[in-house]
Design an enzyme around this catalytic site. Structure first.
Site, PDB file in Angstrom:
ATOM      1  CB  THR A  41      -0.953   0.020   1.211  1.00 51.37           C
ATOM      2  OG1 THR A  41      -0.184   0.034   2.409  1.00 51.37           O
ATOM      3  CG2 THR A  41      -1.882  -1.184   1.201  1.00 51.37           C
ATOM      4  CG  ASP A  42      -0.766   4.679  -2.015  1.00 53.37           C
ATOM      5  OD1 ASP A  42      -1.576   4.700  -1.051  1.00 53.37           O
ATOM      6  OD2 ASP A  42      -1.131   4.917  -3.175  1.00 53.37           O
ATOM      7  CD  GLN A  43       2.266  10.019   2.822  1.00 52.44           C
ATOM      8  OE1 GLN A  43       2.836  10.252   1.777  1.00 52.44           O
ATOM      9  NE2 GLN A  43       2.365  10.804   3.878  1.00 52.44           N
ATOM     10  CE1 TYR A  94      -7.720   5.003  -1.048  1.00 53.18           C
ATOM     11  CE2 TYR A  94      -6.868   6.232  -2.904  1.00 53.18           C
ATOM     12  CZ  TYR A  94      -7.777   6.091  -1.884  1.00 53.18           C
ATOM     13  OH  TYR A  94      -8.743   7.035  -1.707  1.00 53.18           O
TER      14      TYR A  94
END
Length: 162
Positions: free
Chosen positions: A15-17, A20
């Site tokens: 996941t990203d920041q 997502y």
């Protein structure tokens, strides 16, 4: 038509920041689905490569409808709607969450190549034989056509945290 479902649990590192699944991970999800679908058919990439045949990606398309998030259990559905055409085969994908919401669609156009020369070769006969039962005579004459770009874009609200 051939279809196969593979489940993947989203790991935190994917996941990203924003929480997502990072967009670059979808290509890996597609690869897992292809590998597992082939394995279910009795086709092993390892054996194909030992026979001197590679299968690089010639085209990759991904359409994001809704985000996948950490710990989601995803179902990656692989669809072969058309038989291979010469050296090319089109894999289509749909990714669903546990609520059966369509999150992502995509396709990869794969090309069978001679591993030593990198030149296209026809799909190996043993792979063709394992896929043949899934297609009718009507399917055999149609050229490989990637899906058209969908015009029903998701509303930006589909990506809001909820």
């Amino acid at each position: 038509m051939y279809s196969h479902d593979t489940q993947i649990r989203v790991r935190y590192a994917e996941t990203d920041q924003m929480g997502y699944v990072y967009h670059g991970n979808y290509a890996a999800y597609f690869e897992v689905a292809r590998t597992e679908a082939f394995r279910q058919l009795g086709i092993r990439y390892k054996d194909m490569e030992a026979d001197g045949v590679g299968m690089p990606v010639g085209e990759l398309r991904t359409r994001f409808r809704r985000p996948a998030r950490y710990d989601d259990l995803l179902t990656v559905r692989l669809l072969l709607k058309q038989p291979a055409e010469g050296s090319r085969v089109l894999f289509e994908y749909e990714i669903y969450n546990e609520a059966q919401e369509l999150l992502t669609e995509g396709h990869t156009l794969m090309v069978f190549v001679n591993a030593a020369t990198g030149r296209p070769v026809p799909m190996p006969a043993d792979i063709q034989a394992k896929l043949a039962p899934y297609f009718t005579e009507d399917d055999l004459g149609s050229p490989i056509t990637p899906p058209a770009n969908p015009s029903d874009a998701p509303a930006p609200a589909a990506f809001l945290k909820g």
